[in-house]
Scaffold this active site. Structure first.
Site, PDB file in Angstrom:
ATOM      1  N   HIS A   9       0.833  -1.212   0.000  1.00 28.47           N
ATOM      2  CA  HIS A   9       0.000   0.000   0.000  1.00 28.47           C
ATOM      3  C   HIS A   9       0.863   1.254   0.000  1.00 28.47           C
ATOM      4  O   HIS A   9       2.036   1.241   0.390  1.00 28.47           O
ATOM      5  CB  HIS A   9      -0.952  -0.001   1.202  1.00 28.47           C
ATOM      6  CG  HIS A   9      -0.257   0.114   2.518  1.00 28.47           C
ATOM      7  ND1 HIS A   9       0.261   1.303   2.994  1.00 28.47           N
ATOM      8  CD2 HIS A   9       0.004  -0.812   3.466  1.00 28.47           C
ATOM      9  CE1 HIS A   9       0.813   1.108   4.175  1.00 28.47           C
ATOM     10  NE2 HIS A   9       0.679  -0.169   4.491  1.00 28.47           N
ATOM     11  N   GLU A  80      -1.769  -6.781   8.081  1.00 29.61           N
ATOM     12  CA  GLU A  80      -0.385  -6.606   8.541  1.00 29.61           C
ATOM     13  C   GLU A  80      -0.166  -7.334   9.862  1.00 29.61           C
ATOM     14  O   GLU A  80      -1.118  -7.695  10.567  1.00 29.61           O
ATOM     15  CB  GLU A  80      -0.082  -5.108   8.686  1.00 29.61           C
ATOM     16  CG  GLU A  80       1.323  -4.750   9.163  1.00 29.61           C
ATOM     17  CD  GLU A  80       2.453  -5.220   8.266  1.00 29.61           C
ATOM     18  OE1 GLU A  80       2.653  -6.448   8.162  1.00 29.61           O
ATOM     19  OE2 GLU A  80       3.158  -4.367   7.692  1.00 29.61           O
TER      20      GLU A  80
END
Length: 197
Positions: A9, A80
Site C-alpha cells: 500500500h 499486517e
C-alpha cells in the site's frame, strides 16, 4: 505459470513517520495516493479479470483501486503483522525501554490501548502459508495480484521461497512498491523486487 504480483500500500501518516501500523485502519496520505497511481504503471497490462485480493485495511483497498486494479475481495490473512502493545510506536521509542530491540528477533508485547493481542513472526508466517496455498493453483492459470502491507509481504515472500518467516527481515519493501514471485524450472523464486514508480 503466472506470477504472484505483490503491491504494498501507499504511504500513510504512520508509515511516513516510522510508526508500527498493524491493525489501525489509517487512510493514505496525498503522497500515498500519488504513489498508488504511479504503481499502476508498474503493473503493466494485466488482462481483464486478473485475480486480485487485498488486505481488509482501507489503505490496501484504496491503493488497489488507485492503481487501476479491480479487487475480487479482501482476505483477512493479508492483514499486517499485529504489533500488539507496539502499535503506533516507533522502533526508537521501543528501544528506550528495550535497548537493542529488533522486531524480527524480539517480537512484540500484547495489549496497548487498542487491545491488540499481538503476533509472533511465526504466526504471521502461518497466515502467509494459507495465502500461498490459496493462490498457488490460480498462478498455474496466470497472474494473481495481492495488495497488502510491508512486513506481511516480506514474510510471504520468504515463505514463497521456502525460507523461515524471519528471513523477511532481509527484504526491504518501500511503500507502493511492486514485487513479483514466480518460478524457474518449477522452483519458486523472486522474479522482481521493490520496484517503485
Amino acid at each position: 505459470m503466472g506470477e504472484i504480483i505483490l503491491l504494498r500500500h501507499g504511504e500513510t501518516a504512520w508509515s511516513r513517520d516510522g510508526r508500527h501500523t498493524g491493525r489501525t485502519d489509517l487512510p493514505l496520505t496525498d503522497e500515498g495516493r500519488r504513489q498508488a497511481k504511479a504503481a499502476g504503471a508498474l503493473l503493466g497490462e494485466l488482462p481483464a479479470g486478473t485475480p486480485c485480493w487485498t488486505s481488509p485495511a482501507q489503505r490496501a483497498v484504496e491503493t488497489a483501486k488507485l492503481a487501476g486494479l479491480e479487487p475480487d475481495g479482501t482476505d483477512p490473512d493479508l492483514w499486517e503483522w499485529d504489533y500488539g502493545g507496539y502499535e503506533g510506536i516507533t522502533s526508537a521509542q521501543i528501544q528506550t525501554q528495550r535497548p537493542g530491540w529488533f522486531l524480527w528477533r524480539d517480537g512484540v508485547v500484547p495489549g496497548g490501548p487498542a487491545g491488540f493481542p499481538g503476533e509472533t513472526v511465526e504466526q504471521v508466517g502461518e497466515r502467509c502459508d494459507r495465502v500461498i496455498a490459496r493462490v498457488l493453483p490460480l498462478a498455474a492459470e496466470g497472474d494473481v495480484v495481492l495488495v497488502a502491507h510491508g512486513h506481511l509481504l516480506r514474510i510471504l515472500s520468504a515463505r514463497w521461497i521456502e525460507q523461515p518467516p524471519v528471513h523477511g527481515s532481509r527484504l526491504k519493501l518501500d511503500t507502493a512498491s511492486v514485487s513479483r514471485l514466480g518460478f524457474e524450472h518449477e522452483i519458486r523464486v523472486i522474479t522482481g523486487w521493490n520496484q517503485v514508480g
